[in-house]
Design a protein around this motif. Structure first.
Motif, PDB file in Angstrom:
ATOM      1  N   SER A 111       0.830  -1.206   0.000  1.00  0.00           N
ATOM      2  CA  SER A 111       0.000   0.000   0.000  1.00  0.00           C
ATOM      3  C   SER A 111       0.861   1.252   0.000  1.00  0.00           C
ATOM      4  N   GLN A 112       1.876   1.269   0.884  1.00  0.00           N
ATOM      5  CA  GLN A 112       2.765   2.429   0.971  1.00  0.00           C
ATOM      6  C   GLN A 112       3.512   2.636  -0.346  1.00  0.00           C
ATOM      7  N   SER A 113       3.986   1.530  -0.924  1.00  0.00           N
ATOM      8  CA  SER A 113       4.767   1.618  -2.159  1.00  0.00           C
ATOM      9  C   SER A 113       3.933   2.116  -3.332  1.00  0.00           C
ATOM     10  N   SER A 114       2.666   1.687  -3.372  1.00  0.00           N
ATOM     11  CA  SER A 114       1.806   2.050  -4.503  1.00  0.00           C
ATOM     12  C   SER A 114       1.507   3.542  -4.548  1.00  0.00           C
ATOM     13  N   ARG A 115       1.604   4.192  -3.394  1.00  0.00           N
ATOM     14  CA  ARG A 115       1.382   5.645  -3.401  1.00  0.00           C
ATOM     15  C   ARG A 115       2.678   6.422  -3.178  1.00  0.00           C
ATOM     16  N   GLY A 116       3.791   5.771  -3.514  1.00  0.00           N
ATOM     17  CA  GLY A 116       5.068   6.484  -3.515  1.00  0.00           C
ATOM     18  C   GLY A 116       5.832   6.412  -2.228  1.00  0.00           C
ATOM     19  N   GLY A 117       5.531   5.426  -1.383  1.00  0.00           N
ATOM     20  CA  GLY A 117       6.277   5.300  -0.136  1.00  0.00           C
ATOM     21  C   GLY A 117       5.720   6.234   0.921  1.00  0.00           C
ATOM     22  N   PHE A 118       6.462   6.417   1.976  1.00  0.00           N
ATOM     23  CA  PHE A 118       6.026   7.258   3.084  1.00  0.00           C
ATOM     24  C   PHE A 118       5.872   8.709   2.622  1.00  0.00           C
ATOM     25  N   ASN A 119       4.715   9.271   2.928  1.00  0.00           N
ATOM     26  CA  ASN A 119       4.432  10.679   2.610  1.00  0.00           C
ATOM     27  C   ASN A 119       4.603  10.975   1.123  1.00  0.00           C
ATOM     28  N   ASN A 120       4.312   9.965   0.293  1.00  0.00           N
ATOM     29  CA  ASN A 120       4.420  10.142  -1.162  1.00  0.00           C
ATOM     30  C   ASN A 120       5.797  10.625  -1.600  1.00  0.00           C
ATOM     31  N   SER A 121       6.833  10.152  -0.880  1.00  0.00           N
ATOM     32  CA  SER A 121       8.182  10.660  -1.175  1.00  0.00           C
ATOM     33  C   SER A 121       8.771  10.082  -2.451  1.00  0.00           C
ATOM     34  N   ARG A 122       8.260   8.944  -2.903  1.00  0.00           N
ATOM     35  CA  ARG A 122       8.751   8.295  -4.123  1.00  0.00           C
ATOM     36  C   ARG A 122      10.258   8.094  -4.080  1.00  0.00           C
ATOM     37  N   THR A 123      10.769   7.670  -2.952  1.00  0.00           N
ATOM     38  CA  THR A 123      12.220   7.555  -2.804  1.00  0.00           C
ATOM     39  C   THR A 123      12.668   6.128  -2.555  1.00  0.00           C
ATOM     40  N   GLY A 124      12.179   5.192  -3.312  1.00  0.00           N
ATOM     41  CA  GLY A 124      12.738   3.864  -3.137  1.00  0.00           C
ATOM     42  C   GLY A 124      11.792   2.741  -3.440  1.00  0.00           C
ATOM     43  N   SER A 125      12.303   1.553  -3.304  1.00  0.00           N
ATOM     44  CA  SER A 125      11.596   0.337  -3.627  1.00  0.00           C
ATOM     45  C   SER A 125      10.754  -0.141  -2.460  1.00  0.00           C
ATOM     46  N   ARG A 126      10.108  -1.289  -2.667  1.00  0.00           N
ATOM     47  CA  ARG A 126       9.333  -1.897  -1.592  1.00  0.00           C
ATOM     48  C   ARG A 126      10.217  -2.296  -0.421  1.00  0.00           C
ATOM     49  N   VAL A 127      11.444  -2.698  -0.718  1.00  0.00           N
ATOM     50  CA  VAL A 127      12.362  -3.048   0.366  1.00  0.00           C
ATOM     51  C   VAL A 127      12.681  -1.816   1.204  1.00  0.00           C
ATOM     52  N   THR A 128      12.885  -0.677   0.551  1.00  0.00           N
ATOM     53  CA  THR A 128      13.122   0.567   1.287  1.00  0.00           C
ATOM     54  C   THR A 128      11.912   0.934   2.129  1.00  0.00           C
ATOM     55  N   THR A 129      10.728   0.761   1.571  1.00  0.00           N
ATOM     56  CA  THR A 129       9.500   1.017   2.326  1.00  0.00           C
ATOM     57  C   THR A 129       9.417   0.092   3.523  1.00  0.00           C
ATOM     58  N   ALA A 130       9.760  -1.182   3.323  1.00  0.00           N
ATOM     59  CA  ALA A 130       9.750  -2.146   4.424  1.00  0.00           C
ATOM     60  C   ALA A 130      10.732  -1.735   5.512  1.00  0.00           C
ATOM     61  N   CYS A 131      11.914  -1.264   5.101  1.00  0.00           N
ATOM     62  CA  CYS A 131      12.916  -0.808   6.068  1.00  0.00           C
ATOM     63  C   CYS A 131      12.378   0.345   6.903  1.00  0.00           C
ATOM     64  N   ARG A 132      11.663   1.244   6.252  1.00  0.00           N
ATOM     65  CA  ARG A 132      11.094   2.385   6.981  1.00  0.00           C
ATOM     66  C   ARG A 132      10.027   1.925   7.969  1.00  0.00           C
ATOM     67  N   LEU A 133       9.265   0.923   7.584  1.00  0.00           N
ATOM     68  CA  LEU A 133       8.268   0.385   8.506  1.00  0.00           C
ATOM     69  C   LEU A 133       8.924  -0.265   9.721  1.00  0.00           C
ATOM     70  N   VAL A 134      10.034  -0.947   9.482  1.00  0.00           N
ATOM     71  CA  VAL A 134      10.784  -1.541  10.596  1.00  0.00           C
ATOM     72  C   VAL A 134      11.257  -0.429  11.536  1.00  0.00           C
ATOM     73  N   ALA A 135      11.705   0.676  10.971  1.00  0.00           N
ATOM     74  CA  ALA A 135      12.137   1.807  11.793  1.00  0.00           C
ATOM     75  C   ALA A 135      10.983   2.370  12.599  1.00  0.00           C
ATOM     76  N   VAL A 136       9.792   2.438  12.000  1.00  0.00           N
ATOM     77  CA  VAL A 136       8.599   2.910  12.716  1.00  0.00           C
ATOM     78  C   VAL A 136       8.339   2.022  13.917  1.00  0.00           C
ATOM     79  N   ALA A 137       8.445   0.704  13.718  1.00  0.00           N
ATOM     80  CA  ALA A 137       8.231  -0.233  14.823  1.00  0.00           C
ATOM     81  C   ALA A 137       9.262  -0.024  15.923  1.00  0.00           C
ATOM     82  N   TRP A 138      10.509   0.108  15.531  1.00  0.00           N
ATOM     83  CA  TRP A 138      11.587   0.275  16.509  1.00  0.00           C
ATOM     84  C   TRP A 138      11.438   1.588  17.285  1.00  0.00           C
TER      85      TRP A 138
END
Length: 280
Positions: free
Chosen positions: A241-268
């Protein structure tokens, strides 16, 4: 024409390199197609459909040169060109020109295959993986040893197997085998042992996070916080979902793996003061 082929150093993935020793190479040798053999442990799986396609559009003058290894007993093993050789068999063409490498072990043949196919007609990741194991290439050996410690195989998605071949190799190449070891531990502690746990996006995101900020992270705490944000299936859905709308805050700065990494950071970062957060 014979020449000495100097040691070849190729590093297609990070610090890991493919090496073969100096050896004799003979160019432009006419060989019988029927005499050419295939060692499945040093070669990709033959794709009959691809061979048939080559055969259907075969131009004899454009077949080119295949690469073979001449073993001590005189046997010739194909390093690169098995699909063209198969097409020649289908077309009834008995002779093909070859670049013949002398004095290589089977392990070195496997490495030569990886070098030759690094940029063109790249083999499937799982074929490259198995050939790399045959060649004793550190990238593949380190990955295999790490997976075995977790009682996991590579090649298909199941409870005890990871389907994301390229993703797993990328973690080891970029961040080392220890990062993959920690990634698999965190994933299993968070979501248990299931096919969904070994999803490529999830492992890639965890691996990137640990690879970059692992010295700041307690793995057990990270796993617990990730579980608190939902199941592996829920994580995967959110990443897509995040990737389809350009990642976090529509930043369009990376792949699904990058989006996943950001989600891991949110959890941490949950419950942490601003100065103690990790900005992924």
């Amino acid at each position: 024409m014979a020449e000495l082929c100097a040691e070849r150093l190729d590093a297609p993935m990070g610090e890991y390199a493919f090496r073969i020793p100096e050896h004799e190479v003979t160019y432009g040798v006419a060989v019988k197609v029927a005499d050419l053999k295939i060692d499945p442990q040093a070669q990709r799986t033959l794709n009959e459909k691809r061979a048939q396609k080559i055969f259907s559009g075969l131009v004899r003058e454009a077949i080119g040169t295949v690469i073979v290894s001449k073993r001590p007993n005189g046997d010739l093993y194909i390093i690169d060109g098995q699909h063209r050789c198969r097409a020649c068999t289908l077309a009834g063409i008995p002779i093909i020109l070859a670049e013949v490498h002398h004095g290589l072990t089977r392990d070195q043949e496997a490495i030569l295959f990886l070098i030759k196919n690094k940029e063109s007609h790249k083999p499937r990741p799982i074929d490259e993986y198995h050939v790399g194991l045959t060649g004793g290439v550190p990238l593949f050996m380190d990955t295999d040893e790490t997976l075995k410690r977790h009682r996991l195989a590579l090649g298909s998605s199941s409870t005890n197997s990871v389907g994301a071949v390229s993703g797993v190799l990328q973690i080891v190449d970029r961040y080392g085998a220890e990062a993959l070891d920690r990634t698999l531990t965190v994933a299993e502690k968070a979501w248990g042992r299931a096919a969904e746990t070994w999803d490529g996006m999830l492992l890639g995101g965890i691996g990137m996070f640990i690879g970059r900020w692992g010295d700041l992270v307690d793995d057990a705490e990270l796993a617990q916080k990730m579980l608190s944000m939902g199941t592996a299936a829920k994580w995967r859905s959110e990443i897509l979902s995040q990737s389809s709308r350009g990642g976090f805050n529509n930043s369009r700065t990376g792949s699904r793996v990058t989006t996943a990494c950001r989600l891991v950071a949110v959890a941490w970062n949950k419950g942490r003061k601003a100065e103690n957060r990790i900005e992924a």
